[in-house]
Enzyme design. Structure first.
Site, PDB file in Angstrom:
ATOM      1  CG  HIS A 264      -1.749   1.103   1.287  1.00  0.00           C
ATOM      2  ND1 HIS A 264      -3.197   1.141   1.069  1.00  0.00           N
ATOM      3  CD2 HIS A 264      -1.471   2.421   1.770  1.00  0.00           C
ATOM      4  CE1 HIS A 264      -3.639   2.283   1.257  1.00  0.00           C
ATOM      5  NE2 HIS A 264      -2.617   3.011   1.820  1.00  0.00           N
ATOM      6  CD  GLU A 265       1.527   3.709   3.590  1.00  0.00           C
ATOM      7  OE1 GLU A 265       1.426   4.594   2.922  1.00  0.00           O
ATOM      8  OE2 GLU A 265       0.313   3.244   4.414  1.00  0.00           O
ATOM      9  CG  HIS A 268       0.205   6.302  -0.614  1.00  0.00           C
ATOM     10  ND1 HIS A 268      -0.739   7.122  -0.974  1.00  0.00           N
ATOM     11  CD2 HIS A 268      -0.313   5.534   0.290  1.00  0.00           C
ATOM     12  CE1 HIS A 268      -1.888   7.083  -0.310  1.00  0.00           C
ATOM     13  NE2 HIS A 268      -1.508   6.020   0.637  1.00  0.00           N
ATOM     14  CD  GLU A 294      -5.604   5.359   0.672  1.00  0.00           C
ATOM     15  OE1 GLU A 294      -4.617   6.193   0.775  1.00  0.00           O
ATOM     16  OE2 GLU A 294      -5.765   4.299   1.377  1.00  0.00           O
TER      17      GLU A 294
HETATM   18 ZN    ZN Z   1      -2.981   5.156   1.869  1.00  0.00          ZN
END
Ligand code: ZN
Length: 501
Positions: A264-265, A268, A294
């Site tokens: 997830h990160e 980003h 996101e």
């Molecule tokens: Zn996030």
């Protein structure tokens, strides 16, 4: 004009340096700083933020922006210079409304409140944070009131992270989505739940971390311009386009925790690493909105990282790292385990189908708090009631209830949660568009190749930084406004197959 533009850039670079120093202090606070440093750290960040805010809202910047208007209007809308002036002006007009002392006060309060939360959550002690949270609510309302003329008090706060969205427009989109999700959740949870016990065996920390790093390296997260450290609540941060860091947390009895937060990160991080390097030091050098940001974390975490193809490639590798734990677990069983749909307590661990229901609860509660309809002291009870009605479950304690997310304890109530669901919707929308251009992407994922997808995202989304607003970007990339259908189709197809709906 050239001299004026250069002067603007020089001033913006100075502000950027100060902001990045704050980001570094904050990163340190949430990774390595001993608790004893909290008071001084709060003050240090507040000092730098005050100076940064004073410099950015200096009348000289306003004058430069005025002087540069004819130059801006002589250029195409999407040129770098016109975009720099336009985006800077938009931020300037917002930030000039906030007094520097208020910015510093908020920053200082945020650091202290965060520190108290890190102690209150493990101690399961909501009372410990109660007065801090009451102050956060007061300050959040005060912040909104610096922007008179809103139709909902949350609008100015939403605007800071998802420019162009309002409480009403978010409610509208959430309403449409809820209509689709509730029957899907009901149909799935009526079935026998998937067996996910294989994920909660003992998985040593170092091997977990190594595997996550191996995957994101393959994704294209650049370790020459990034690194990963451990924290309480995973996040991504950036000190320059050459230094984009991510954090994770490890639970040795939950294989998914560290892995999926790393994926997830990294999503980003890849967004920020993909921004045009020429924008360094300017307001263009960042993701354009919380929702678009996101969309990238959820894309790489879920659409890619929880897909069947991805695991056809990676599962044998994971089995070779954890032969005792996974050697006898089939790919099919593992795939079902990591996509188990259940009415659960923790947002960040929630499956893709129920996830947005968690976000909607928080969004509605923060609107009620801001509207003055709900008091902070009644928040834990209101939280539990909503989990009961929306998800049919009850947290055994506040640790896994109202204390679970850092956001409200990190200094602001309002504007932080809608981006998660907007991001999910956008992840489906953008991915569908990438597939139109490159139908081979799913089969490439099945071979552990992510270049085509990564490059498409970089060229169509990342490189622009904040040049376009979220709405402009979505229009440019998909030829239309935000819509939920591709995301709903994605969920229905994937979970329809998994649960034979
Ligand atoms: Zn996030």
């Amino acid at each position: 004009m050239e001299a004026k533009l250069q002067e603007l850039k020089n001033r913006l670079m100075e502000v950027d340096d100060l902001n990045n120093a704050v980001a570094l202090l904050s990163w340190d606070q949430t990774t390595y700083m001993p608790p004893g440093g909290a008071t001084a750290r709060g003050r240090q960040m507040a000092t730098l933020q005050r100076i940064g805010h004073e410099k950015f809202t200096d009348a000289a910047i306003g004058k430069l922006l005025d002087d540069l208007r004819p130059y801006e209007e002589s250029l195409p809308y999407d040129s770098d210079d016109a975009s720099l002036i336009r985006v800077t002006r938009r931020a300037y007009e917002k930030l000039i409304r906030l007094p520097s002392d208020f910015v510093a006060e908020m920053s200082n309060h945020a650091a202290l409140s965060y520190q108290v939360w890190t102690e209150a959550r493990p101690a399961n002690d909501f009372n410990k944070v109660l007065s801090h949270l009451e102050r956060t609510l007061d300050m959040s309302r005060k912040m909104a009131d610096y922007f008179p003329g809103y139709s909902h008090i949350a609008d100015p706060l939403i605007d800071f992270s998802d420019d162009g969205m309002k409480a009403e427009s978010v409610r509208e989109v959430f309403g449409q989505l809820r209509q689709q999700l509730v029957p899907l959740v009901r149909a799935i949870t009526a079935q026998e739940p998937a067996d996910s016990s294989c994920l909660s065996l003992h998985y040593p920390e170092n091997q977990q971390l190594d595997f996550g790093l191996e995957v994101i390296k393959q994704y294209g997260y650049d370790f020459n311009r990034g690194r990963q450290d451990k924290t309480h609540h995973p996040f991504m941060t950036k000190f320059s386009l050459g230094d984009v860091r991510i954090t994770t947390r490890v639970n040795e009895h939950d294989l998914g925790d560290a892995l999926f937060s790393t994926l997830h990160e990294a999503g980003h991080g890849m967004y920020e690493q993909g921004i045009n390097m020429a924008y360094e030091g300017t307001p263009l050098a960042g993701g354009t909105s919380a929702g678009v940001h996101e969309s990238q974390s959820r894309l790489w975490e879920n659409i890619v990282g929880r897909s069947r193809g991805f695991w056809e490639y990676y599962y044998p590798r994971l089995q070779s790292i954890f032969p005792e734990q996974l050697g006898k677990v089939s790919l099919d069983k593992f795939y079902r385990a990591i996509n188990k749909v259940q009415r659960s307590l923790i947002r960040v661990d929630a499956d893709e189908v129920t996830y947005n229901l968690h976000v909607m609860i928080r969004f509605d509660l923060e609107l009620e708090l801001l509207e003055g309809k709900l008091e902070i002291r009644d928040l834990p009870e209101a939280w539990d009631e909503r989990y009961e009605t929306d998800l049919g479950i009850h947290a055994p304690d506040n640790r896994d209830g109202v204390l679970q997310d850092v956001h409200w304890y990190g200094g602001l109530i309002g504007g932080a949660f809608q981006g998660y669901t907007l991001g999910n919707i956008l992840s489906g929308l953008y991915y569908a568009q990438a597939l139109k251009a490159h139908p081979e992407i799913p089969s490439e994922i099945g071979q552990g190749k992510f270049d085509t997808l990564h490059t498409w995202m970089r060229d169509n989304i990342y490189t622009h930084g904040s040049k376009f607003t979220a709405d402009e970007l979505t229009e440019k990339v998909t030829g239309g406004p935000l819509r939920i259908e591709p995301y709903i189709d994605y969920l229905k197809t994937k979970y329809g197959e998994l649960y034979s709906l």
